[in-house]
Write a protein that holds these residues in place. Sequence first.
Motif, short mmCIF file in Angstrom:
data_model
loop_
_atom_site.label_atom_id
_atom_site.label_comp_id
_atom_site.label_asym_id
_atom_site.label_seq_id
_atom_site.Cartn_x
_atom_site.Cartn_y
_atom_site.Cartn_z
N GLY A 92 5.65 -58.27 22.43
CA GLY A 92 5.43 -57.02 21.72
C GLY A 92 6.59 -56.61 20.84
O GLY A 92 7.72 -57.08 21.00
N LEU A 93 6.30 -55.72 19.89
CA LEU A 93 7.30 -55.18 18.98
C LEU A 93 6.82 -53.79 18.59
O LEU A 93 5.92 -53.63 17.77
CB LEU A 93 7.43 -56.07 17.73
CG LEU A 93 8.55 -55.73 16.75
CD1 LEU A 93 9.91 -56.08 17.34
CD2 LEU A 93 8.35 -56.46 15.42
N SER A 94 7.39 -52.77 19.24
CA SER A 94 6.90 -51.41 19.02
C SER A 94 8.00 -50.40 19.33
O SER A 94 8.95 -50.72 20.06
CB SER A 94 5.69 -51.13 19.91
OG SER A 94 6.05 -51.23 21.28
N PRO A 95 7.89 -49.18 18.79
CA PRO A 95 8.85 -48.13 19.16
C PRO A 95 8.83 -47.94 20.67
O PRO A 95 7.78 -48.06 21.31
CB PRO A 95 8.32 -46.89 18.43
CG PRO A 95 7.47 -47.43 17.33
CD PRO A 95 6.87 -48.69 17.85
N TYR A 146 17.87 -54.00 17.13
CA TYR A 146 17.13 -53.70 15.91
C TYR A 146 15.91 -52.85 16.23
O TYR A 146 15.48 -52.77 17.39
CB TYR A 146 16.74 -54.97 15.16
CG TYR A 146 16.03 -56.01 16.00
CD1 TYR A 146 14.69 -55.89 16.34
CD2 TYR A 146 16.72 -57.15 16.42
CE1 TYR A 146 14.03 -56.86 17.09
CE2 TYR A 146 16.08 -58.13 17.17
CZ TYR A 146 14.74 -57.99 17.50
OH TYR A 146 14.11 -58.94 18.25
N ALA A 147 15.36 -52.21 15.21
CA ALA A 147 14.22 -51.30 15.39
C ALA A 147 13.06 -52.01 16.06
O ALA A 147 12.70 -53.14 15.70
CB ALA A 147 13.78 -50.75 14.04
N LYS A 148 12.48 -51.37 17.04
CA LYS A 148 11.32 -51.83 17.80
C LYS A 148 11.63 -53.01 18.73
O LYS A 148 10.74 -53.52 19.40
CB LYS A 148 10.15 -52.20 16.87
CG LYS A 148 9.67 -51.05 15.99
CD LYS A 148 8.50 -51.46 15.10
CE LYS A 148 8.05 -50.32 14.22
NZ LYS A 148 6.91 -50.71 13.34
N GLY A 149 12.90 -53.39 18.78
CA GLY A 149 13.29 -54.50 19.67
C GLY A 149 13.67 -54.01 21.06
O GLY A 149 13.62 -54.80 22.03
N ASN A 150 14.08 -52.75 21.15
CA ASN A 150 14.53 -52.05 22.35
C ASN A 150 14.66 -52.87 23.64
O ASN A 150 15.76 -53.34 23.98
CB ASN A 150 13.68 -50.78 22.58
CG ASN A 150 12.20 -50.98 22.36
OD1 ASN A 150 11.50 -51.57 23.17
ND2 ASN A 150 11.70 -50.48 21.23
N VAL A 151 13.58 -53.05 24.39
CA VAL A 151 13.68 -53.69 25.71
C VAL A 151 14.01 -55.17 25.60
O VAL A 151 14.79 -55.70 26.40
CB VAL A 151 12.39 -53.46 26.53
CG1 VAL A 151 12.44 -54.23 27.85
CG2 VAL A 151 12.20 -51.97 26.80
#
Length: 251
Positions: A92-95, A146-151
Amino acid sequence: MAIILITGATAGFGKACAEKYAAAGYNLILTGRRAERLKTLQTTLEAQHGIKILPLAFDVRDQEAVAKVLGNIPLAWQAIDILVNNAGGANGLSPIQEGDVEDWNTMIDTNIKGLLYVSRVVMPWMVARQQGHIFNIGSIAGKQVYAKGNVYCATKAAVDAISQGMRIDLLPYGIKVTGVHPGAAETEFSLVRFKGDAQKAADVYKGLTPLTAEDIADIIFYCSQLPRHVCINDLVVTPLQQANAFYYDRK
């Protein structure tokens, strides 16, 4: 003959490492979730290179399976010279506020806990022999969020930290620890991240000549062949058109 253990050996970096070390005459312990792929790889590499392969089908997220299957391999196979902790991935790739908890658990359980479960079995064998080399496959995402990479970024930052901790704790036993952190590399990575969406996966590498799995295998092999007193601790590897996690020169 030297023995190398590679996790996640059925595709990507793991498969490329298996092919590289087999060609160099190493005997291999290969792990993966897909038993049929493991068997096919075993048959091919043994026939091509005259080596021996011990295939172990299990999921690194399953601590009981890791301990039972890997922990009980024959004594002769326990003399592991090189461990490549490759099993991992992005889901996944999400906020973060929209994140899928199941994706989070998969990444945490595979990228962090799976690496630890396998290492916990193998490290005492290396300590007893006072030798060995551990490669932990991280990511440039573990160096820069980076953005949406969080976890995903968090799990690879953990791999970086664990590698540093291993290097300290294993120092008295002459065991090398190398962290390898690839940038844009075209494997099954993006296809998994985007849950099989081939177009989205292809767009990640649009305008780039990305790294290949073979590039990373070559680097790992090189590091493992250095004199005993030399250890490359940490490597961030990108294609020429990538400066860091944010800046690309797409043509």
